[in-house]
Write an enzyme that holds these catalytic residues in place. Sequence first.
Site, short mmCIF file in Angstrom:
data_model
loop_
_atom_site.label_atom_id
_atom_site.label_comp_id
_atom_site.label_asym_id
_atom_site.label_seq_id
_atom_site.Cartn_x
_atom_site.Cartn_y
_atom_site.Cartn_z
N GLN A 75 36.31 102.15 30.69
CA GLN A 75 37.36 102.63 31.59
C GLN A 75 37.31 104.16 31.70
O GLN A 75 38.32 104.83 31.73
CB GLN A 75 38.73 102.18 31.09
N SER A 76 36.11 104.69 31.77
CA SER A 76 35.91 106.14 31.74
C SER A 76 36.39 106.85 33.01
O SER A 76 35.90 106.58 34.10
CB SER A 76 34.42 106.44 31.52
#
Length: 332
Positions: A75-76
């Site tokens: 979920q960068s």
Amino acid sequence: MEWSKWKRRIYTQGATPIQYLDQLTQLLQGPNIFVKRDDMLGLVGGGSKTRKLEFLMADAIGKASDCIITCGDVQSNHCRLTLSAANYEGLDCHLILEERIPNSFFPKANGNNLLYQLLGASSIRVVPRGTDLLQEMDTLKQQLESQGFQPYVIPVGGSNPIGDLGYIACAEEILVQTKQLGIRIDQIVCASGSGGTHAGLVAGFKTLNTQIKVIGIGINRKKPLQDEAVHHHILSVCEMLDLETKIDYEDIIIFDDYIGEGYSLPTEEMKKAVRLLAKKEAILLDPVYTGKAMAGMIDLIKNGYFKKDDNILFLHTGGIPGLYAHANELMD
């Protein structure tokens, strides 16, 4: 600092706002609290990586690169913004995502993962926790080169000397803004993750001969390792800029009490901080970085770390899309 010698793309028109958090200040009965709204930076979803990408993408374009490789968590925020910057510049972008929490990657997940799909990453490779991401990116780089491409590799968080320029420039922006607003800032609080944002601010304020202290709230590593990471970034960017500014470990302030069980894993204090800012100031924080950083700042205020008449600036580094991936955890 003389910026004309550094190539830079512009993804945000003007400075991001600084606003006074009146209700939070009154509630805590402590220092005056301001927020620097870097969640309003340009590119898809905004956030601190945009400042770094202005310099990194300019460097890539200057080297005639035709595709970008970068890495991060599943979920960068960094991957989301790098992908959007690549799209803006007409470049392909390849993502390597580390599944730091087992079984946490879902191709049809919400949050940043949804945005990877909408933005159309050229490729997405998911690797298990502990994978050598630099090696993975180098392997992909060699594969792409063998196919005739000219890839440019951006490290996790965009944190290298070129990327760190973004927050040296931000330090200058803050000083100009506060002078225009007629306010004095004593200390800045920020999330301290890959280290580039924290390091850029420390190097920037020291180079500009200010007394502003930067307080880092750790979100992934314990203090000794984070101290080393931030110090390494400071030395590297100062060397690149030929700066003789002396920065010691004493200039690096980090609190590692608010990480919880690990990176991106929620804490009760983070949840309370996210809800509090939403209800009191109509500001959304993210669950991985700014939520924990705000929880740390609130705790430090309650425990008397700051003086009552201090002016504190909280750096909102963005990450809002991550809220939607943690919806179940954040619901009352």
